[in-house]
Design a protein around this motif. Structure first.
Motif: not given
Length: 640
Positions: A268-292
């Motif tokens: 999958x590739x989640x998206x939301x309005x105004x998403x800026x991927x260039x400023x994401x890091x390990x503190x602002x994104x989290x991943x588990x087996x079923x959730x992003x």
């Protein structure tokens, strides 16, 4: 065309940097640093940063930190409010250049015959002494793997970042050259060499897999077999972040966020309005087996939640919104999707926890701790650890806050954290080992008790007898307290009774005993919910089962007089019972009735306690009969 003059001053401006949101400009004025917002009449922030003239500044958009370098021969790291985070020792010569790597994890420092690579917290990874004269300007390649420096002797110096290291359990992976990795198994000292076609940009080692992205491809290695990686081409260019969960991993690049299975299948590739991927890091994104989970940069109080498998918003699409700005987020890794929790640290350094599934009702955000600087979930079970002020704290069962908040302090493990010095950071929490990086760059490993993880395992597979046996063997209050909360959460009141008795909570043992004697399963369920403080849900369970009197009674017991009368009037039953209990309550405290609704319904109504008692007896009998008739028959049907 000159749009506007931002500043005019008596000293030269040696360096300027844009703020992360392009709405502020940072510039130098002698020994001062000045942040000037572009909006007219907005407050200008100014502070003395160095003891000599400041020659160079840089401001990173991912971590929102500021670098400065001056003629006092020091380089410094600041936050965006001008608070000092790091100051270097004085060098032999003025620092002439500083520059952040694009992902904000590293920065480079240039001086006379000197090039230094540093971590974002300030400590130094490496020092080179090229024969270049002063390095006046440094710039990073877009993938953050190499730098170019403009030198005083007219040359351009190029440098590549190597010797990066990743560790997981028994494996240590080192990037020895731009296209070569060395894998060492520390148990048997076996060494494997991994060769790549293009230069390595990012890598991550976790959950028995090594994920490596080069400029064109992604390689997935299993720790069981280093010879045959799974290789697929990347959609866009440079990967800026790799996150791993047990079942899949996430790649972030300039174009979007992509989730892949370890077999290389795009999920999958989640998206939301105004998403800026260039400023994401390990503190602002989290991943588990079923959730992003992704923190919104435009409004930092909001977290977007997505289903991992589809990339669609989770539940009914409601966002997770907090009253303060959120700094760091982390999803727990184990358990069922319905029980998935997210922990986060907000601007006040409060550690909060809430449920990820958000349907209709507003989920509670509960505070777990204060002054928390860094956090991590265990990869094997839902144990949370954090560095809290001067203490290292482990929440063995954070879910306790939803079950019985009173015993939360009994489920914690705490130890002094002064040995970690200032601003330590939790790097990983694998099994029962926590790795912490100190401000000077050194790593410290802490082992926590293995028993809570075993307890989690027993409870997740409903081995309650084994769980009780383990607690009796360990003889620790924290274990019994965790078991008590786990048993209530899983509605196993027999085990809960044993555990509460072991930690001396006698009142709760008595309440659990009274629950066991209730006639119907709906009543038992409602009182278990009340035990956990979920009064509205308890009332709903009783009303759905048609047990109106019982729903009224729990409100009377809790002195929710308004609600008790409201239910009695709505269902046209037991109005006299509510009024009788209210009158008894007022008489006990020697008070007069002042509530208008109660005065209105009490007019001309005689209270007959004998009649009321008979009605209550009838309700209890009716409930018993109902529950006995709903029990399955013991007769065995014979087939024709």
């Amino acid at each position: 065309m000159l749009r506007s003059t931002l500043a005019q001053q008596g000293t030269p401006v040696y360096s300027v940097a844009w703020g992360p949101d392009s709405e502020k400009v940072l510039y130098t004025a002698g020994k001062q640093l000045i942040i000037k917002p572009l909006q007219p009449n907005a407050k200008v922030l100014q502070w003395k940063a160095h003891d000599g003239i400041i020659l160079k500044v840089d401001w990173n958009s991912v971590n929102d930190l500021i670098l400065s370098a001056g003629e006092d021969c020091k380089y410094k790291v600041w936050d965006s409010y001008g608070r000092p985070l790091y100051s270097s020792q004085p060098h032999e010569h003025p620092i002439t250049s500083v520059a952040w790597a694009p992902d904000g994890e590293l920065f480079a420092v240039g001086s006379f015959h000197t090039l230094r690579l540093c971590d974002k917290t300030g400590w130094s990874y490496a020092l080179e002494k090229p024969n270049t004269g002063s390095i006046f300007n440094i710039t990073w390649s877009i993938d953050g793997t190499q730098i170019a420096g403009a030198c005083g002797n007219g040359h351009v110096v190029f440098a590549h970042v190597v010797e990066q290291r990743w560790e997981w359990k028994d494996f240590q992976v080192t990037l020895t050259k731009r296209r070569t990795m060395q894998v060492r198994n520390v148990l048997n000292d076996a060494v494997d060499l991994l060769e790549f076609r293009d230069r390595v940009i990012k890598a991550s080692l976790n959950y028995a897999h090594l994920v490596v992205s080069t400029s064109l491809q992604c390689y997935v290695f299993s720790t069981k077999n280093w010879n045959t990686p799974l290789i697929f081409d990347l959609k866009e260019g440079t990967v800026s972040l790799i996150l791993q969960a047990e079942r899949h991993f996430l790649l972030v690049d300039g174009g979007g966020i992509y989730l892949y299975s370890y077999e290389g299948r795009f999920l999958s590739s989640p998206k939301f309005p105004g998403m800026r991927t260039d400023i994401l890091n390990a503190q602002t994104v989290s991943l588990s087996n079923d959730t992003i989970a992704i923190k919104d940069k435009a409004d930092e109080k909001i977290i977007f939640l997505f289903e991992a498998s589809t990339g669609k918003p989770l539940g009914d699409g409601k966002l997770l919104s907090h009253k303060n700005e959120i700094l760091e987020i982390a999803l727990d890794q184990k358990g069922l999707t319905n029980d998935r929790k997210i922990a986060f640290i907000d601007k006040n350094r409060d550690l909060c926890i809430t449920s990820v599934k958000r349907f209709g009702k507003e989920e509670q955000i509960i505070k777990l701790g204060t002054m928390v600087h860094t956090l991590a979930w265990s990869d094997t079970c839902n144990i949370l650890c954090g560095l809290q002020d001067t203490r290292f704290t482990v929440w063995y069962y954070p879910n306790t806050v939803y079950v019985d908040r009173d015993i939360l302090p009994k489920t914690l493990y705490e130890r002094d954290a002064s040995e970690f010095s200032k601003n330590p950071h939790i790097v990983s929490f694998v099994g029962n080992q926590v790795t912490i990086r100190r401000a000077d760059g050194s790593l410290i490993h802490i082992s926590i008790s293995p028993y809570p993880a075993i307890l989690h395992e027993y409870v997740s597979s409903s081995k309650w007898e084994d769980a009780v046996r383990l607690c009796r063997f360990v003889k620790e209050q924290t274990m019994w307290a965790c078991l008590a909360a786990m048993a209530v959460a899983n509605r196993d009141m027999t085990t809960a009774e044993i555990a509460y008795a072991a930690i001396g909570e006698i009142d709760k043992v008595q309440y659990i005993n009274s629950i066991k004697n209730l006639p119907s399963k709906e009543s038992k369920m409602a009182h278990i919910l009340m035990f956990s403080g979920n009064i509205q849900e308890a009332e709903m369970v009783l009303l759905q089962a048609g047990l109106v009197y019982q729903a009224i009674q729990i409100n009377i017991n809790l002195y929710n007089w308004e609600r008790a009368l409201e239910l009695a009037v709505k269902y046209k039953t037991h109005v006299d019972t509510v009024l009788a209990y209210r009158q008894k309550f007022l008489e006990t405290f020697g008070k007069q009735e002042t509530n208008k609704r109660y005065l209105q319904y009490a007019e001309g109504l005689e209270i007959d306690w004998e009649k009321i008692k008979a009605k209550i007896e009838m309700e209890i009998t009716k409930e018993r009969e109902r529950s006995s008739s709903s029990q399955p028959s013991k007769n065995i049907g014979l087939k024709h």
